[in-house]
Every structure is written in C-alpha cells, then in structure tokens.
Write a protein that holds these residues in place. Structure first.
Motif, PDB file in Angstrom:
ATOM      1  N   CYS A  10       4.266  39.138 -12.567  1.00 28.54           N
ATOM      2  CA  CYS A  10       3.867  38.104 -11.508  1.00 28.54           C
ATOM      3  C   CYS A  10       3.554  36.914 -12.147  1.00 28.54           C
ATOM      4  N   HIS A  12       1.721  34.638 -11.069  1.00 34.85           N
ATOM      5  CA  HIS A  12       0.494  34.433 -10.646  1.00 34.85           C
ATOM      6  C   HIS A  12      -0.711  34.878 -11.374  1.00 34.85           C
ATOM      7  N   CYS A  13      -0.513  36.166 -11.755  1.00 34.50           N
ATOM      8  CA  CYS A  13      -1.451  36.845 -12.522  1.00 34.50           C
ATOM      9  C   CYS A  13      -1.081  37.575 -13.967  1.00 34.50           C
ATOM     10  N   CYS A  34       3.536  42.914  -6.818  1.00 30.42           N
ATOM     11  CA  CYS A  34       2.445  42.773  -7.466  1.00 30.42           C
ATOM     12  C   CYS A  34       1.486  43.467  -6.877  1.00 30.42           C
ATOM     13  N   CYS A  39      -4.898  39.616  -7.882  1.00 35.11           N
ATOM     14  CA  CYS A  39      -3.981  38.585  -8.063  1.00 35.11           C
ATOM     15  C   CYS A  39      -4.438  37.136  -7.204  1.00 35.11           C
TER      16      CYS A  39
HETATM   17 ZN   LIG Z   1       0.312  38.722  -9.234  1.00 37.88          ZN
END
Ligand SMILES: [Zn+2]
Length: 91
Positions: A10, A12-13, A34, A39
C-alpha cells in the motif's frame, strides 16, 4: 489467482496488500486490498464518511485490481470487519 503479484504494498502505509476474492456476483475476481486499520487512507476516509453520515461505519481501503493492470481504487469497507460493501469508487 496464481499470477497475482503478492509483493505489492500500500502506498499510503507500506503494508503488504492481501488478496481478497470479491463476491461472485460482482465479477471482480481477486483484488488486492490494504487491510491495515491504521492506514492513513482508511482512517482519513473514515472521518469523511463519519462527517457525511455518523451512522455509517464505512471507510475506504486502498485496493488494486490485478485484472486491470493493478489499477488502484478505493474499496468501500465496513470498519473493522472483513465484509466489504458492494461498492467501489474509481480513484
Ligand atoms: Zn494502507
């Protein structure tokens, strides 16, 4: 589903995306999702959803569609549950 890239993460995280088989009626096949409840995308989307509808427990998880060149989209999901709403927003 043996040709799906399970090393994707992912953006984002940074957590690994996990395969999730969509409900048969959606014809989605296997998606990469995800599942990290911490997240940033999921947490911020949950705030937005809560503002929109406090009764809703929906949030958006980062997901990719292996059948469509790993195109990313936001998958609507109930917070803390594995059940996912049959809604997907292209993103
Ligand atoms: Zn994520």
């Amino acid at each position: 589903m043996d040709d799906i890239d399970l090393t994707r993460t992912c953006p984002h995280c940074g957590q690994p995306l996990k395969p999730w088989l969509g409900p048969p009626e959606t014809m989605w096949g296997v998606l990469l999702v995800c599942y990290n409840n911490h997240c940033p995308l999921f947490q911020s989307s949950n705030d937005c959803v809560t503002d929109f509808n406090p009764e809703s427990k929906l949030g958006f998880r980062y997901a990719e569609d292996p059948a469509n060149g790993y195109k990313s989209f936001n998958l609507a999901a109930y917070c803390g549950e594995t059940f996912m709403e049959l809604t997907r927003a292209e993103g």
